[in-house]
Design a protein around this motif. Sequence first.
Motif, PDB file in Angstrom:
ATOM      1  N   ILE A   1       0.735  -1.234   0.095  1.00  0.00           N
ATOM      2  CA  ILE A   1       0.060   0.017   0.079  1.00  0.00           C
ATOM      3  C   ILE A   1       0.777   0.886  -0.013  1.00  0.00           C
ATOM      4  CG2 ILE A   1      -1.505   1.170   1.523  1.00  0.00           C
ATOM      5  CD1 ILE A   1      -3.091  -1.238   2.189  1.00  0.00           C
ATOM      6  N   TYR A   2       1.951   1.265   0.814  1.00  0.00           N
ATOM      7  CA  TYR A   2       2.757   2.597   0.993  1.00  0.00           C
ATOM      8  C   TYR A   2       3.621   2.804  -0.021  1.00  0.00           C
ATOM      9  CZ  TYR A   2       0.138   2.611   5.506  1.00  0.00           C
ATOM     10  OH  TYR A   2      -0.910   2.834   6.442  1.00  0.00           O
ATOM     11  N   THR A   3       4.023   1.687  -0.720  1.00  0.00           N
ATOM     12  CA  THR A   3       4.996   1.947  -1.863  1.00  0.00           C
ATOM     13  C   THR A   3       4.243   2.045  -3.336  1.00  0.00           C
ATOM     14  OG1 THR A   3       5.060  -0.648  -2.142  1.00  0.00           O
ATOM     15  CG2 THR A   3       6.738   0.698  -0.609  1.00  0.00           C
ATOM     16  N   ALA A   4       2.870   2.141  -3.223  1.00  0.00           N
ATOM     17  CA  ALA A   4       2.268   2.424  -4.113  1.00  0.00           C
ATOM     18  C   ALA A   4       2.871   3.493  -5.172  1.00  0.00           C
ATOM     19  CB  ALA A   4       0.692   2.259  -4.079  1.00  0.00           C
ATOM     20  N   PRO A   5       2.958   4.785  -4.414  1.00  0.00           N
ATOM     21  CA  PRO A   5       3.311   5.947  -5.243  1.00  0.00           C
ATOM     22  C   PRO A   5       4.808   5.712  -6.148  1.00  0.00           C
ATOM     23  CG  PRO A   5       2.429   6.366  -2.863  1.00  0.00           C
ATOM     24  CD  PRO A   5       2.633   5.096  -2.964  1.00  0.00           C
ATOM     25  N   MET A   6       5.535   4.862  -5.783  1.00  0.00           N
ATOM     26  CA  MET A   6       6.724   4.753  -6.473  1.00  0.00           C
ATOM     27  C   MET A   6       6.504   4.155  -7.557  1.00  0.00           C
ATOM     28  SD  MET A   6      10.018   2.451  -5.127  1.00  0.00           S
ATOM     29  CE  MET A   6       9.251   1.049  -5.206  1.00  0.00           C
ATOM     30  N   TRP A   7       5.401   3.119  -7.848  1.00  0.00           N
ATOM     31  CA  TRP A   7       5.275   2.411  -9.053  1.00  0.00           C
ATOM     32  C   TRP A   7       4.478   3.266 -10.080  1.00  0.00           C
ATOM     33  CZ3 TRP A   7       8.548  -1.205  -8.228  1.00  0.00           C
ATOM     34  CH2 TRP A   7       8.475  -1.678  -6.864  1.00  0.00           C
ATOM     35  N   PHE A   8       3.806   3.997  -9.486  1.00  0.00           N
ATOM     36  CA  PHE A   8       3.208   5.376 -10.206  1.00  0.00           C
ATOM     37  C   PHE A   8       4.142   6.341 -10.709  1.00  0.00           C
ATOM     38  CE2 PHE A   8      -0.876   3.879  -8.114  1.00  0.00           C
ATOM     39  CZ  PHE A   8      -1.812   3.901  -9.342  1.00  0.00           C
ATOM     40  N   LEU A   9       5.187   6.691  -9.978  1.00  0.00           N
ATOM     41  CA  LEU A   9       6.255   7.156 -10.412  1.00  0.00           C
ATOM     42  C   LEU A   9       6.983   6.873 -11.714  1.00  0.00           C
ATOM     43  CD1 LEU A   9       8.280   9.685  -9.967  1.00  0.00           C
ATOM     44  CD2 LEU A   9       9.497   8.311  -8.327  1.00  0.00           C
ATOM     45  N   ILE A  10       7.369   5.448 -11.637  1.00  0.00           N
ATOM     46  CA  ILE A  10       8.052   4.738 -12.674  1.00  0.00           C
ATOM     47  C   ILE A  10       7.255   4.865 -13.986  1.00  0.00           C
ATOM     48  CG2 ILE A  10       9.062   2.625 -13.342  1.00  0.00           C
ATOM     49  CD1 ILE A  10       9.851   2.193 -10.479  1.00  0.00           C
ATOM     50  N   ALA A  11       5.949   4.385 -13.745  1.00  0.00           N
ATOM     51  CA  ALA A  11       5.108   4.428 -14.962  1.00  0.00           C
ATOM     52  C   ALA A  11       4.917   5.596 -15.556  1.00  0.00           C
ATOM     53  CB  ALA A  11       3.859   3.536 -14.607  1.00  0.00           C
ATOM     54  N   GLY A  12       4.425   6.628 -14.569  1.00  0.00           N
ATOM     55  CA  GLY A  12       4.408   7.939 -15.514  1.00  0.00           C
ATOM     56  C   GLY A  12       5.451   8.473 -15.914  1.00  0.00           C
ATOM     57  N   THR A  13       6.728   8.268 -15.283  1.00  0.00           N
ATOM     58  CA  THR A  13       7.923   8.779 -16.000  1.00  0.00           C
ATOM     59  C   THR A  13       8.151   8.350 -17.518  1.00  0.00           C
ATOM     60  OG1 THR A  13       8.889   9.399 -13.909  1.00  0.00           O
ATOM     61  CG2 THR A  13      10.482   9.264 -15.795  1.00  0.00           C
ATOM     62  N   VAL A  14       7.793   6.733 -17.389  1.00  0.00           N
ATOM     63  CA  VAL A  14       8.283   6.253 -18.556  1.00  0.00           C
ATOM     64  C   VAL A  14       7.066   6.692 -19.716  1.00  0.00           C
ATOM     65  CG1 VAL A  14       8.059   3.997 -19.805  1.00  0.00           C
ATOM     66  CG2 VAL A  14       9.185   4.139 -17.741  1.00  0.00           C
ATOM     67  N   CYS A  15       6.064   6.800 -19.275  1.00  0.00           N
ATOM     68  CA  CYS A  15       4.776   7.036 -20.436  1.00  0.00           C
ATOM     69  C   CYS A  15       5.193   8.542 -20.694  1.00  0.00           C
ATOM     70  CB  CYS A  15       3.482   7.264 -19.647  1.00  0.00           C
ATOM     71  SG  CYS A  15       2.188   7.487 -20.767  1.00  0.00           S
ATOM     72  N   THR A  16       5.627   9.575 -19.944  1.00  0.00           N
ATOM     73  CA  THR A  16       5.844  10.909 -20.254  1.00  0.00           C
ATOM     74  C   THR A  16       6.944  10.888 -21.169  1.00  0.00           C
ATOM     75  OG1 THR A  16       4.747  11.708 -18.404  1.00  0.00           O
ATOM     76  CG2 THR A  16       6.059  13.231 -19.472  1.00  0.00           C
ATOM     77  N   LEU A  17       8.011  10.104 -20.664  1.00  0.00           N
ATOM     78  CA  LEU A  17       9.302   9.914 -21.578  1.00  0.00           C
ATOM     79  C   LEU A  17       8.995   9.557 -22.843  1.00  0.00           C
ATOM     80  CD1 LEU A  17      12.194  10.346 -21.313  1.00  0.00           C
ATOM     81  CD2 LEU A  17      12.386   7.886 -20.775  1.00  0.00           C
ATOM     82  N   SER A  18       8.129   8.718 -23.180  1.00  0.00           N
ATOM     83  CA  SER A  18       7.983   8.468 -24.635  1.00  0.00           C
ATOM     84  C   SER A  18       7.295   9.430 -25.442  1.00  0.00           C
ATOM     85  CB  SER A  18       7.002   7.061 -24.557  1.00  0.00           C
ATOM     86  OG  SER A  18       5.650   7.655 -24.088  1.00  0.00           O
ATOM     87  N   ILE A  19       6.730  10.328 -24.797  1.00  0.00           N
ATOM     88  CA  ILE A  19       5.989  11.629 -25.561  1.00  0.00           C
ATOM     89  C   ILE A  19       7.254  12.562 -25.662  1.00  0.00           C
ATOM     90  CG2 ILE A  19       4.298  13.276 -25.931  1.00  0.00           C
ATOM     91  CD1 ILE A  19       2.668  11.567 -24.008  1.00  0.00           C
ATOM     92  N   VAL A  20       7.856  12.842 -24.844  1.00  0.00           N
ATOM     93  CA  VAL A  20       8.659  14.032 -24.758  1.00  0.00           C
ATOM     94  C   VAL A  20      10.100  13.716 -25.272  1.00  0.00           C
ATOM     95  CG1 VAL A  20       9.925  15.807 -23.205  1.00  0.00           C
ATOM     96  CG2 VAL A  20       7.850  14.933 -22.741  1.00  0.00           C
ATOM     97  N   TYR A  21      10.617  12.613 -24.941  1.00  0.00           N
ATOM     98  CA  TYR A  21      12.302  12.495 -25.584  1.00  0.00           C
ATOM     99  C   TYR A  21      12.124  12.070 -26.959  1.00  0.00           C
ATOM    100  CZ  TYR A  21      16.656  10.051 -25.906  1.00  0.00           C
ATOM    101  OH  TYR A  21      17.935  10.007 -26.474  1.00  0.00           O
ATOM    102  N   LYS A  22      12.644  13.150 -27.695  1.00  0.00           N
ATOM    103  CA  LYS A  22      12.588  12.806 -29.288  1.00  0.00           C
ATOM    104  C   LYS A  22      11.225  12.607 -29.815  1.00  0.00           C
ATOM    105  CE  LYS A  22      17.346  11.166 -30.057  1.00  0.00           C
ATOM    106  NZ  LYS A  22      18.260   9.991 -30.677  1.00  0.00           N
ATOM    107  N   GLY A  23      10.274  13.535 -29.113  1.00  0.00           N
ATOM    108  CA  GLY A  23       9.042  13.220 -29.357  1.00  0.00           C
ATOM    109  C   GLY A  23       8.393  13.591 -30.750  1.00  0.00           C
ATOM    110  N   SER A  24       7.232  14.007 -31.301  1.00  0.00           N
ATOM    111  CA  SER A  24       6.766  14.079 -32.581  1.00  0.00           C
ATOM    112  C   SER A  24       7.567  15.374 -32.986  1.00  0.00           C
ATOM    113  CB  SER A  24       5.418  14.370 -32.387  1.00  0.00           C
ATOM    114  OG  SER A  24       4.723  14.648 -33.796  1.00  0.00           O
ATOM    115  N   PRO A  25       8.121  15.032 -34.343  1.00  0.00           N
ATOM    116  CA  PRO A  25       8.591  15.930 -34.777  1.00  0.00           C
ATOM    117  C   PRO A  25       7.782  17.296 -34.847  1.00  0.00           C
ATOM    118  CG  PRO A  25       8.995  14.193 -35.939  1.00  0.00           C
ATOM    119  CD  PRO A  25       8.170  13.753 -34.851  1.00  0.00           C
ATOM    120  N   LYS A  26       6.576  17.137 -35.368  1.00  0.00           N
ATOM    121  CA  LYS A  26       5.643  18.052 -35.545  1.00  0.00           C
ATOM    122  C   LYS A  26       5.700  18.905 -34.312  1.00  0.00           C
ATOM    123  CE  LYS A  26       3.116  15.665 -39.017  1.00  0.00           C
ATOM    124  NZ  LYS A  26       1.857  15.081 -39.403  1.00  0.00           N
TER     125      LYS A  26
END
Length: 614
Positions: free
Chosen positions: A185-210
Motif C-alpha cells: 500500500i505505502y510503496t504504491a506511489p513509487m510504481w506510479f512514479l516509474i510508470a508515469g515517468t516512462v509514459c511521459t518520456l515516450s512523448i517528450v524524449y525525441k517526441g513528435s517532430p511536428k
Amino acid sequence: MVLEQYTYVFVIGTFFAMLDAYNNGANDVANAWATSVSSRSITYRQAMVLGTVFEMVGAIAVGARTAETIKNGIIPSAAFKGDAGVQMLAFTCALAAASSWVMWCTKHSAHVSSTYSLISAVAGVGVATVGASKVQWGWNNGKGLGAIFAGLGMAPAISAGFGATIFMLIKVVVHMRKNPVPWAIYTAPMWFLIAGTVCTLSIVYKGSPKLGLNKKPPGWIAGVTVGTGSALALLAAFFFVPFLYARIINRDHTVKWWMVIQGPLLFRRAPPAHADRINVPNYAVVQHDEEEEQVSTRSPESLDEIDVIKSNGSQPTTAQGNVNEKSLAQVDAPGHESHEEKEYATLMAEGQEKFHARLRKKSGLLGWAMRTLHANPIGPGEIYELKNIKILFFKRVPAMIVVGALYGVNYDIHAAQSGIHGTPEGKRMQGVYDAAAKYPNEVEHTYSFVQVLTACTASFAHGANDIGNSVGPWAVIYGAWSTGSAAASKAPVPLWQIAVLSLTISLGLITYGYNIMKVMGNKITYHSPSRGCSMEMGAAITVLVFSQFSLPVSTSMCITGATVGVGLCNGTLKAVNWQRVGLLVISWIMTIPVAGTIAGVLMGILLNTPHFTA
C-alpha cells in the motif's frame, strides 16, 4: 498529377493497408492487453476503450518516425527509377502478402509478428522488382534489414531483462516481506512514479517532430518527465493510498471506487460494524459457471498480517476458502463422465456450445443474432435453392454482421485461457501454475491499478511503433498516386492517414482480438497484477527505445520476452510453458520466408503479366 490509370491499384492498396492495420490490432494490440485482462486488473470492454484512446495518441504523437523506416529504409525510392506505377504495385503486393499471412495465422490463433510480416514482404517485393542488390540488407544507418532483424533476437531478450528487473524490485520490496500488505500500500506511489515517468518520456524524449519536442535541451526533457512522474506519485499518495487503507486495512467493503476523491478523509472513515471481509477481487482464474464473488482469497498465514495492523483479533471470512491459485478444472463429480475419457476436440466443442447458449439468452442485439443463427440453419438442398437464399440474405447475413461486430467483446477470455483437466495441455499448465509463487489478493489488488497505467503505456508504445507497419506503405501508394512521382515517398506521412489506420487497429482489437488474447494470457506463465504490470512496463520500455531509433520492432516479441523474464523470476524453469514459447519462436522465424516469398511471387507475376497495347 493524379495517376488515374492506377486508381485501381490505389484502391486495392488502401484495402490491404486497412486489412493489415486490422490484423495488427487483432494480433499485436490484443497481445499487449492480454496481460491486463488475464490478470483481471481490467475487463475486456474497458481494455477496448483505453486501447483505442492510447493507440491513437501514440500513433499521432510518435508514429511518423517508424513509418519513415518502412517507406524508404528497405527499398530506396531511387531504385524504382521514377516509375510511380511500379512503386505503387510493389507496396500493394507487400501489404497483400503480409495482411493475408497474419489474417490466416490469427484465424488459427497463431501469434505472429505483423511488424516482421510486413518487413519481410517489403524485402520480397524488393527482390522481385529491383533485384536483391538494391534491397538494403545491411545496417543502412539503422534503417536497413540488418538493423531491423537484429531486433528479432535483441528485443525479446532486452524486454525480458526489463520485465524481470521491475518484478524483482517489486518482489524484494513487497512480496518477500513478512507483512507485505502495508508495504504494497505505502510503496504504491513509487510504481506510479516509474510508470508515469516512462509514459511521459515516450512523448517528450525525441517526441513528435511536428511538436518540436526533440529540439528541447536535455535538462528540459529530464525535468518534464521526472516532474510529471513525481506529480502522479504525489496524487497517488494523496488519493490512492488512503483508498487502499480504507478498503484493505480497515476491511471496509462498502468503499466504492469513486470514493478515491475523498483522499485523506478515508483514513478517518469508520468501517462498518461487521467489517469481516475485504472487498478485493479474486485474481485467480477458475473454470466454473458461477460468478466469482469479490472476496479475499489469501492463505491462512497472510490473514494475520492485517490482524496485526488492526489489533482487533478478527479474521476475514471467505466464501470460497483458500483458492488463491489458478485452478484448471473442477473435480469430476461421481457418476459423471471423466474429462480424461473425452476427446480434446469434444471438450472444446462442448465449451463453445455452452458459451453460445449463454449468448443466446442475452436480450440485446447479440442475443437476437445468436438466436437467429441458431434457429435458421441452411435447409436441405443446395445453397442456391430459393428457400436457402431467403434464409441466407434476409436472416443469416444480418445476424452474422451483428455477431462479427459484438462477439469478441462478449467472449469469455478467462475460461478460454486455462488448460482442460485430463488433456496434455491441462497437465502441462497445472505444472506451470504450481511452480509459481502465489501472493495474497490484497497485495495483488494494489498493483491492479498500476497495471492499468502500464497497459495504457504499452498501448501508447504500440501505437508509436506499429502504426508504421501499415501507414508507411499506404503513404507511399497514396503519394505516388496523387503526385505521379515515385519520389513522393520521401514526403511526411499525412496526419489523416495515421488517424484512419489507428482507428482501424482499434477496430481489429475490439472485434477479433479475443482470438489471440485467449491463448496469450495464461498460456505462457502464471499471471497476476504485480507480474502483469512488470511485463507490460518491460515491453513498453523496450518498444519505445527501439522506436526512438526509428527501428520497427515487434510488440508481440517484446511482451512475450517480458512474460518469460517475469516467469523465470519464480526461480525455476518449470514456471514457463516452454512448448508455447517454442511454438511462438517457430512462428516468428517462419514468418520471414513465408511472407517474403508470397510477396515476391505475387509481385513477380503481376509485374511480368503479358499486356497488349493498341
